[in-house]
Scaffold this motif. Structure first.
Motif, mmCIF file in Angstrom:
data_model
loop_
_atom_site.group_PDB
_atom_site.id
_atom_site.type_symbol
_atom_site.label_atom_id
_atom_site.label_comp_id
_atom_site.label_asym_id
_atom_site.label_seq_id
_atom_site.Cartn_x
_atom_site.Cartn_y
_atom_site.Cartn_z
ATOM 1 N N PRO A 119 43.125 44.536 40.793
ATOM 2 C CA PRO A 119 44.516 44.218 40.485
ATOM 3 C C PRO A 119 44.788 42.719 40.558
ATOM 4 N N LYS A 120 45.678 42.261 39.662
ATOM 5 C CA LYS A 120 46.032 40.848 39.644
ATOM 6 C C LYS A 120 46.553 40.396 40.995
ATOM 7 N N LYS A 121 47.314 41.264 41.648
ATOM 8 C CA LYS A 121 47.887 40.921 42.949
ATOM 9 C C LYS A 121 46.780 40.575 43.946
ATOM 10 N N THR A 131 49.287 57.624 35.228
ATOM 11 C CA THR A 131 48.112 57.017 35.863
ATOM 12 C C THR A 131 47.645 55.819 35.041
ATOM 13 N N ARG A 188 50.234 52.977 35.362
ATOM 14 C CA ARG A 188 50.126 52.267 36.652
ATOM 15 C C ARG A 188 48.929 51.323 36.655
ATOM 16 N N ASP A 189 47.817 51.752 36.056
ATOM 17 C CA ASP A 189 46.639 50.893 36.021
ATOM 18 C C ASP A 189 46.908 49.648 35.180
ATOM 19 N N ARG A 245 40.783 58.283 42.028
ATOM 20 C CA ARG A 245 40.735 56.897 41.550
ATOM 21 C C ARG A 245 40.091 56.817 40.176
ATOM 22 N N ARG A 249 38.629 52.435 33.495
ATOM 23 C CA ARG A 249 39.418 51.196 33.417
ATOM 24 C C ARG A 249 39.038 50.380 32.185
ATOM 25 N N ALA A 291 49.804 48.256 34.631
ATOM 26 C CA ALA A 291 50.734 47.403 35.373
ATOM 27 C C ALA A 291 50.025 46.666 36.510
ATOM 28 N N ALA A 292 49.103 47.334 37.176
ATOM 29 C CA ALA A 292 48.425 46.733 38.330
ATOM 30 C C ALA A 292 47.354 45.728 37.930
ATOM 31 N N THR A 293 46.691 45.961 36.811
ATOM 32 C CA THR A 293 45.563 45.105 36.451
ATOM 33 C C THR A 293 45.875 44.162 35.311
#
Length: 89
Positions: free
Chosen positions: A62-64, A43, A46-47, A11, A17, A49-51
């Protein structure tokens, strides 16, 4: 895995981040950020896109996950349930 190659932790840390976020805001490429962190470009991608822009949503969540439970209900769920039908109707 290549023999003798060290593997990065599974992670991303909060510091990584934040570094990704700073790199994205500075207009750096994913590959340049990844190279600096010693991580794979996928990696980093992906971070981002996720955050959303590399952790700009706050503390690497993550925004989700932030929007979960905040979605407005559909109009169908706001309507009253149908009354049971009877033959006398």
């Amino acid at each position: 895995m290549r023999s003798g190659a060290a593997r990065a932790p599974a992670r991303l840390s909060l510091q990584e981040r934040e570094e990704i976020s700073r790199g994205v805001q500075a207009g750096e490429s994913m590959r340049a950020i990844a190279r600096r962190l010693g991580r794979s470009a996928s990696t980093v991608s992906r971070d981002v896109a996720a955050t959303g822009a590399g952790g700009s949503t706050g503390r690497g969540v993550p925004k989700k996950a932030l929007s979960a439970g905040r979605v407005a209900p559909s109009t169908a769920s706001l309507r009253a349930p149908p009354l049971p039908w009877t033959p006398s109707m």
